[in-house]
Design an enzyme around this catalytic site. Sequence first.
Site, PDB file in Angstrom:
ATOM      1  N   GLN A  79       0.973  -0.979   0.000  1.00  0.00           N
ATOM      2  CA  GLN A  79       0.138   0.085  -0.072  1.00  0.00           C
ATOM      3  C   GLN A  79       0.819   1.172   0.003  1.00  0.00           C
ATOM      4  O   GLN A  79       1.848   1.322   0.826  1.00  0.00           O
ATOM      5  CB  GLN A  79      -1.015   0.079   0.903  1.00  0.00           C
ATOM      6  N   TYR A 100      -5.719  11.303   3.537  1.00  0.00           N
ATOM      7  CA  TYR A 100      -4.384  11.527   3.137  1.00  0.00           C
ATOM      8  C   TYR A 100      -4.334  12.151   1.763  1.00  0.00           C
ATOM      9  O   TYR A 100      -5.378  12.514   1.308  1.00  0.00           O
ATOM     10  CB  TYR A 100      -3.744  10.185   3.107  1.00  0.00           C
ATOM     11  N   ARG A 143      -7.501   1.928  -2.570  1.00  0.00           N
ATOM     12  CA  ARG A 143      -8.578   1.705  -1.319  1.00  0.00           C
ATOM     13  C   ARG A 143      -9.211   2.979  -1.115  1.00  0.00           C
ATOM     14  O   ARG A 143      -8.677   4.178  -1.037  1.00  0.00           O
ATOM     15  CB  ARG A 143      -7.344   1.424  -0.367  1.00  0.00           C
ATOM     16  N   GLY A 194      -8.518  -6.705   9.501  1.00  0.00           N
ATOM     17  CA  GLY A 194      -7.464  -5.789   9.754  1.00  0.00           C
ATOM     18  C   GLY A 194      -7.127  -6.567  11.325  1.00  0.00           C
ATOM     19  O   GLY A 194      -6.171  -7.323  11.375  1.00  0.00           O
ATOM     20  N   ARG A 195      -7.655  -5.762  12.320  1.00  0.00           N
ATOM     21  CA  ARG A 195      -7.431  -5.845  13.599  1.00  0.00           C
ATOM     22  C   ARG A 195      -7.296  -7.438  14.017  1.00  0.00           C
ATOM     23  O   ARG A 195      -6.476  -7.872  14.699  1.00  0.00           O
ATOM     24  CB  ARG A 195      -8.458  -5.343  14.442  1.00  0.00           C
TER      25      ARG A 195
END
Length: 353
Positions: free
Chosen positions: A98, A180, A227, A311-312
């Site tokens: 990424q 971002y 993404r 993810g987590r």
Amino acid sequence: MSPLFTPVRLGALNLRNAIAMSPMTRSRAGARDEPTELHVEYYRQRAGAGLIVTEGVQPSPDGKGYCRTPGIYSPAQIEGWRRVAEAVHAESGLVVMQLMHCGRVASRLNKPDGSDIVAPSAVTAKAEIFAEGHGLVPLDPPRALSTDEVGQVVQDYRQAALNARAAGMDGVELHCSSGYLPMQFLSSNTNLRDDRYGGSVENRIRFVMECLTAMGEAIGFDRVGLRVCPGFGYNDIDDADPAETYGLLFDRASALGLAYLHLVRRSFPKVDNFALTRAHWRGPLILNNELDGASAAQALRDGLADAVSFGRPFIGNPDLVERLRQGVPLSGYDQERVYTPGPQGYIDYPAAT
């Protein structure tokens, strides 16, 4: 067989199962913003995923926002990522990088090399960031990129994609969420430009489209992912009409033949981003956010996505795929060590026995 464990093809990527590991900042990079042996082991442990998407990696020094995040612009960084790719491939896994340019989401305390903090416009984000030895600090004011400089940032992404492939990565993913730089260009409250990159929706999506095009022409569009999380207000982002902005972006990006769109599915007051994606995106889709084994499998059965990402759960369960396959309960993780340096809370979670 559960659709979670069925092979799936996303562009040029042949996944052995439909489970992806989503990108997660873990703040373990070395003194030169290079991956270390900790990264090699961390990703190797999780290579059972059909696809690993690495943590966000800055394409240039200006792209760095957070402390201890890795880059992909120096020989040491490329070599570090080569060791990561080799470790994942040795376990028969796939890994894409990424690319994350934080833009205005930065503090000079995290940029000892003196690199710039840049953005589409000189608008400071009303948010905070962690800086080593200082705790949470306000974000610093950014400098607006000139028109020519925007083109150079596009080339930075292109070179980063080439560097990622040189390091053995199977592809790249453009981080276009979380406030971002790419999202800053898309959003009306952060993009106040009056050149070809600002104003109309057509102009505000131009930077993202140029980045995707440059990377795709460099390494193949079928090795480039995108993404997004339309409507997400993190890091002081607010687009006046995200449905219009992302609807046009998805229409245009669909024509490129990308490997996949990676959607963080959420419903916001201004937009239901999953409904918007279904209406405008034509191509492979990875679905992310608040999924468990059962809901993820059902989403695949219902044809809502081609793959799903977690993810987590991957933090404390390096063998997540096997746990889901065998119905083994998932372990938790040490929330206080998600971003701390060193091996604890990073590579010391055991596999189920």
